[in-house]
Design a protein around this motif. Structure first.
Motif, PDB file in Angstrom:
ATOM      1  N   PHE A 202       0.828  -1.212   0.000  1.00 18.73           N
ATOM      2  CA  PHE A 202       0.000   0.000   0.000  1.00 18.73           C
ATOM      3  C   PHE A 202       0.861   1.261   0.000  1.00 18.73           C
ATOM      4  O   PHE A 202       0.504   2.261  -0.617  1.00 18.73           O
ATOM      5  CB  PHE A 202      -0.958   0.023   1.193  1.00 18.73           C
ATOM      6  N   GLY A 203       1.998   1.230   0.703  1.00 18.53           N
ATOM      7  CA  GLY A 203       2.907   2.374   0.695  1.00 18.53           C
ATOM      8  C   GLY A 203       3.485   2.615  -0.693  1.00 18.53           C
ATOM      9  O   GLY A 203       3.532   3.758  -1.177  1.00 18.53           O
ATOM     10  N   THR A 204       3.921   1.547  -1.331  1.00 22.21           N
ATOM     11  CA  THR A 204       4.453   1.645  -2.692  1.00 22.21           C
ATOM     12  C   THR A 204       3.405   2.205  -3.647  1.00 22.21           C
ATOM     13  O   THR A 204       3.684   3.120  -4.439  1.00 22.21           O
ATOM     14  CB  THR A 204       4.917   0.260  -3.187  1.00 22.21           C
ATOM     15  N   LEU A 205       2.195   1.655  -3.566  1.00 29.26           N
ATOM     16  CA  LEU A 205       1.120   2.130  -4.443  1.00 29.26           C
ATOM     17  C   LEU A 205       0.759   3.582  -4.162  1.00 29.26           C
ATOM     18  O   LEU A 205       0.423   4.329  -5.094  1.00 29.26           O
ATOM     19  CB  LEU A 205      -0.111   1.235  -4.310  1.00 29.26           C
ATOM     20  N   ALA A 206       0.838   4.000  -2.907  1.00 34.22           N
ATOM     21  CA  ALA A 206       0.540   5.399  -2.573  1.00 34.22           C
ATOM     22  C   ALA A 206       1.533   6.335  -3.260  1.00 34.22           C
ATOM     23  O   ALA A 206       1.153   7.395  -3.768  1.00 34.22           O
ATOM     24  CB  ALA A 206       0.543   5.610  -1.061  1.00 34.22           C
ATOM     25  N   VAL A 207       2.807   5.964  -3.282  1.00 32.46           N
ATOM     26  CA  VAL A 207       3.811   6.786  -3.959  1.00 32.46           C
ATOM     27  C   VAL A 207       3.520   6.820  -5.463  1.00 32.46           C
ATOM     28  O   VAL A 207       3.535   7.885  -6.089  1.00 32.46           O
ATOM     29  CB  VAL A 207       5.237   6.262  -3.683  1.00 32.46           C
ATOM     30  N   ILE A 208       3.239   5.660  -6.039  1.00 31.65           N
ATOM     31  CA  ILE A 208       2.951   5.587  -7.479  1.00 31.65           C
ATOM     32  C   ILE A 208       1.693   6.384  -7.816  1.00 31.65           C
ATOM     33  O   ILE A 208       1.680   7.188  -8.759  1.00 31.65           O
ATOM     34  CB  ILE A 208       2.815   4.119  -7.932  1.00 31.65           C
ATOM     35  N   PHE A 209       0.617   6.171  -7.038  1.00 37.76           N
ATOM     36  CA  PHE A 209      -0.635   6.888  -7.304  1.00 37.76           C
ATOM     37  C   PHE A 209      -0.472   8.388  -7.073  1.00 37.76           C
ATOM     38  O   PHE A 209      -1.069   9.198  -7.789  1.00 37.76           O
ATOM     39  CB  PHE A 209      -1.776   6.357  -6.438  1.00 37.76           C
ATOM     40  N   GLY A 210       0.316   8.758  -6.078  1.00 32.06           N
ATOM     41  CA  GLY A 210       0.558  10.187  -5.817  1.00 32.06           C
ATOM     42  C   GLY A 210       1.258  10.846  -6.996  1.00 32.06           C
ATOM     43  O   GLY A 210       0.880  11.941  -7.426  1.00 32.06           O
ATOM     44  N   ALA A 211       2.274  10.179  -7.518  1.00 37.70           N
ATOM     45  CA  ALA A 211       2.988  10.719  -8.680  1.00 37.70           C
ATOM     46  C   ALA A 211       2.079  10.754  -9.907  1.00 37.70           C
ATOM     47  O   ALA A 211       2.070  11.734 -10.657  1.00 37.70           O
ATOM     48  CB  ALA A 211       4.233   9.882  -8.964  1.00 37.70           C
ATOM     49  N   PHE A 212       1.303   9.678 -10.083  1.00 40.52           N
ATOM     50  CA  PHE A 212       0.370   9.618 -11.204  1.00 40.52           C
ATOM     51  C   PHE A 212      -0.656  10.745 -11.117  1.00 40.52           C
ATOM     52  O   PHE A 212      -0.943  11.414 -12.121  1.00 40.52           O
ATOM     53  CB  PHE A 212      -0.319   8.256 -11.217  1.00 40.52           C
ATOM     54  N   GLY A 213      -1.170  10.992  -9.914  1.00 44.53           N
ATOM     55  CA  GLY A 213      -2.147  12.060  -9.734  1.00 44.53           C
ATOM     56  C   GLY A 213      -1.548  13.429  -9.975  1.00 44.53           C
ATOM     57  O   GLY A 213      -2.149  14.282 -10.632  1.00 44.53           O
ATOM     58  N   ALA A 214      -0.345  13.643  -9.450  1.00 37.82           N
ATOM     59  CA  ALA A 214       0.289  14.959  -9.563  1.00 37.82           C
ATOM     60  C   ALA A 214       0.755  15.269 -10.980  1.00 37.82           C
ATOM     61  O   ALA A 214       0.736  16.425 -11.400  1.00 37.82           O
ATOM     62  CB  ALA A 214       1.471  15.052  -8.603  1.00 37.82           C
ATOM     63  N   HIS A 215       1.177  14.239 -11.704  1.00 37.85           N
ATOM     64  CA  HIS A 215       1.756  14.492 -13.027  1.00 37.85           C
ATOM     65  C   HIS A 215       0.893  13.986 -14.175  1.00 37.85           C
ATOM     66  O   HIS A 215       0.745  14.669 -15.181  1.00 37.85           O
ATOM     67  CB  HIS A 215       3.154  13.862 -13.110  1.00 37.85           C
ATOM     68  N   GLY A 216       0.336  12.796 -14.030  1.00 36.68           N
ATOM     69  CA  GLY A 216      -0.403  12.207 -15.136  1.00 36.68           C
ATOM     70  C   GLY A 216      -1.847  12.632 -15.235  1.00 36.68           C
ATOM     71  O   GLY A 216      -2.436  12.583 -16.312  1.00 36.68           O
ATOM     72  N   LEU A 217      -2.432  13.032 -14.116  1.00 37.74           N
ATOM     73  CA  LEU A 217      -3.864  13.350 -14.133  1.00 37.74           C
ATOM     74  C   LEU A 217      -4.175  14.844 -14.087  1.00 37.74           C
ATOM     75  O   LEU A 217      -5.319  15.230 -14.276  1.00 37.74           O
ATOM     76  CB  LEU A 217      -4.569  12.662 -12.954  1.00 37.74           C
ATOM     77  N   LYS A 218      -3.171  15.681 -13.863  1.00 36.03           N
ATOM     78  CA  LYS A 218      -3.460  17.106 -13.667  1.00 36.03           C
ATOM     79  C   LYS A 218      -4.098  17.772 -14.876  1.00 36.03           C
ATOM     80  O   LYS A 218      -4.806  18.758 -14.738  1.00 36.03           O
ATOM     81  CB  LYS A 218      -2.222  17.865 -13.199  1.00 36.03           C
ATOM     82  N   ASN A 219      -3.890  17.221 -16.045  1.00 44.31           N
ATOM     83  CA  ASN A 219      -4.517  17.787 -17.249  1.00 44.31           C
ATOM     84  C   ASN A 219      -5.915  17.233 -17.500  1.00 44.31           C
ATOM     85  O   ASN A 219      -6.616  17.709 -18.390  1.00 44.31           O
ATOM     86  CB  ASN A 219      -3.636  17.526 -18.475  1.00 44.31           C
ATOM     87  N   TYR A 220      -6.302  16.204 -16.748  1.00 42.58           N
ATOM     88  CA  TYR A 220      -7.597  15.538 -16.972  1.00 42.58           C
ATOM     89  C   TYR A 220      -8.611  15.769 -15.858  1.00 42.58           C
ATOM     90  O   TYR A 220      -9.794  15.551 -16.050  1.00 42.58           O
ATOM     91  CB  TYR A 220      -7.386  14.032 -17.150  1.00 42.58           C
ATOM     92  N   LEU A 221      -8.118  16.173 -14.687  1.00 43.99           N
ATOM     93  CA  LEU A 221      -9.002  16.359 -13.533  1.00 43.99           C
ATOM     94  C   LEU A 221      -9.079  17.824 -13.150  1.00 43.99           C
ATOM     95  O   LEU A 221      -8.103  18.564 -13.295  1.00 43.99           O
ATOM     96  CB  LEU A 221      -8.479  15.557 -12.329  1.00 43.99           C
ATOM     97  N   ASP A 222     -10.235  18.243 -12.644  1.00 40.72           N
ATOM     98  CA  ASP A 222     -10.330  19.605 -12.125  1.00 40.72           C
ATOM     99  C   ASP A 222      -9.729  19.640 -10.712  1.00 40.72           C
ATOM    100  O   ASP A 222      -9.338  18.608 -10.157  1.00 40.72           O
ATOM    101  CB  ASP A 222     -11.777  20.115 -12.167  1.00 40.72           C
ATOM    102  N   ASN A 223      -9.651  20.820 -10.134  1.00 39.98           N
ATOM    103  CA  ASN A 223      -8.998  20.963  -8.822  1.00 39.98           C
ATOM    104  C   ASN A 223      -9.670  20.141  -7.733  1.00 39.98           C
ATOM    105  O   ASN A 223      -8.985  19.547  -6.891  1.00 39.98           O
ATOM    106  CB  ASN A 223      -8.933  22.442  -8.413  1.00 39.98           C
ATOM    107  N   ASP A 224     -10.999  20.114  -7.713  1.00 39.56           N
ATOM    108  CA  ASP A 224     -11.704  19.328  -6.696  1.00 39.56           C
ATOM    109  C   ASP A 224     -11.423  17.839  -6.861  1.00 39.56           C
ATOM    110  O   ASP A 224     -11.233  17.121  -5.875  1.00 39.56           O
ATOM    111  CB  ASP A 224     -13.219  19.585  -6.758  1.00 39.56           C
ATOM    112  N   GLN A 225     -11.403  17.383  -8.092  1.00 37.58           N
ATOM    113  CA  GLN A 225     -11.112  15.974  -8.343  1.00 37.58           C
ATOM    114  C   GLN A 225      -9.675  15.636  -7.939  1.00 37.58           C
ATOM    115  O   GLN A 225      -9.420  14.595  -7.329  1.00 37.58           O
ATOM    116  CB  GLN A 225     -11.339  15.629  -9.817  1.00 37.58           C
ATOM    117  N   LEU A 226      -8.743  16.532  -8.245  1.00 39.05           N
ATOM    118  CA  LEU A 226      -7.350  16.303  -7.840  1.00 39.05           C
ATOM    119  C   LEU A 226      -7.213  16.254  -6.317  1.00 39.05           C
ATOM    120  O   LEU A 226      -6.476  15.421  -5.782  1.00 39.05           O
ATOM    121  CB  LEU A 226      -6.437  17.390  -8.413  1.00 39.05           C
ATOM    122  N   LYS A 227      -7.939  17.148  -5.632  1.00 33.09           N
ATOM    123  CA  LYS A 227      -7.886  17.151  -4.167  1.00 33.09           C
ATOM    124  C   LYS A 227      -8.464  15.861  -3.601  1.00 33.09           C
ATOM    125  O   LYS A 227      -7.935  15.307  -2.632  1.00 33.09           O
ATOM    126  CB  LYS A 227      -8.627  18.374  -3.603  1.00 33.09           C
TER     127      LYS A 227
END
Length: 130
Positions: free
Chosen positions: A12-37
Motif C-alpha cells: 500500500f505504501g508503494t502504491l501510494a507513492v505511485i498513485f501520488g505521482a500519477f495524480g500529480a503528473h499524469g492526471l493534472k490535465n484531466y481532472l479539475d482541482n476538486d477531483q485532484l484534491k
C-alpha cells in the motif's frame, strides 16, 4: 498474519507513492482541482494507513482476536476508502461516475476508525484475551 500485515503495508505504501505521482503528473490535465484534491485525499489516507500497518506489524504479535481484527479492519478499510475515491474520481472524470462507490468510501472510513480504536486498545493493554 504478522507477515501479511507487513507486506500489505509495503504494498500500500508503494502504491501510494505511485498513485501520488500519477495524480500529480499524469492526471493534472484531466481532472479539475476538486477531483485532484479528492484523489490526493485517497493517496494521503492510503499512505498514513500503510505506515500504520507497518507499525502494528512491528509491535504486535497478532495473537488474539483484537489484533487480527485490527489488521483486517485496516487492510479492508484502506481498500474500500482510498480505492473507492480513486474509482469515483476517475469515473467521474470520464463522465461515467460509478455511483455505488459513493457509500463504499464511508464504510472504508468506518473500518479505518475501528482499526484505530483497536490499535489504541491494544497499545493501552486494555484487554489481553480479546
Amino acid at each position: 498474519m504478522k507477515e501479511f500485515i507487513l507486506i500489505c503495508g509495503g504494498v500500500f505504501g508503494t502504491l501510494a507513492v505511485i498513485f501520488g505521482a500519477f495524480g500529480a503528473h499524469g492526471l493534472k490535465n484531466y481532472l479539475d482541482n476538486d477531483q485532484l484534491k479528492s484523489f490526493e485525499t485517497g493517496v494521503k489516507y492510503q499512505m498514513y494507513h500503510a505506515l500504520l500497518l507497518i507499525l502494528v506489524g512491528v509491535i504486535f504479535p497478532f495473537q488474539g482476536l483484537s489484533q487480527n481484527l485490527m489488521g483486517w479492519f485496516l487492510v479492508v478499510g484502506i481498500i474500500l476508502f482510498s480505492f473507492s475515491i480513486y474509482g469515483l474520481v476517475l469515473s467521474s472524470a470520464k463522465g461515467r461516475k460509478i455511483a455505488f462507490l459513493g457509500p463504499v468510501t464511508p464504510l472504508g472510513g468506518l473500518l479505518l476508525v475501528m482499526g484505530w480504536i483497536l490499535f489504541t486498545i491494544n497499545v493501552a493493554g486494555v484487554v489481553d484475551s480479546f
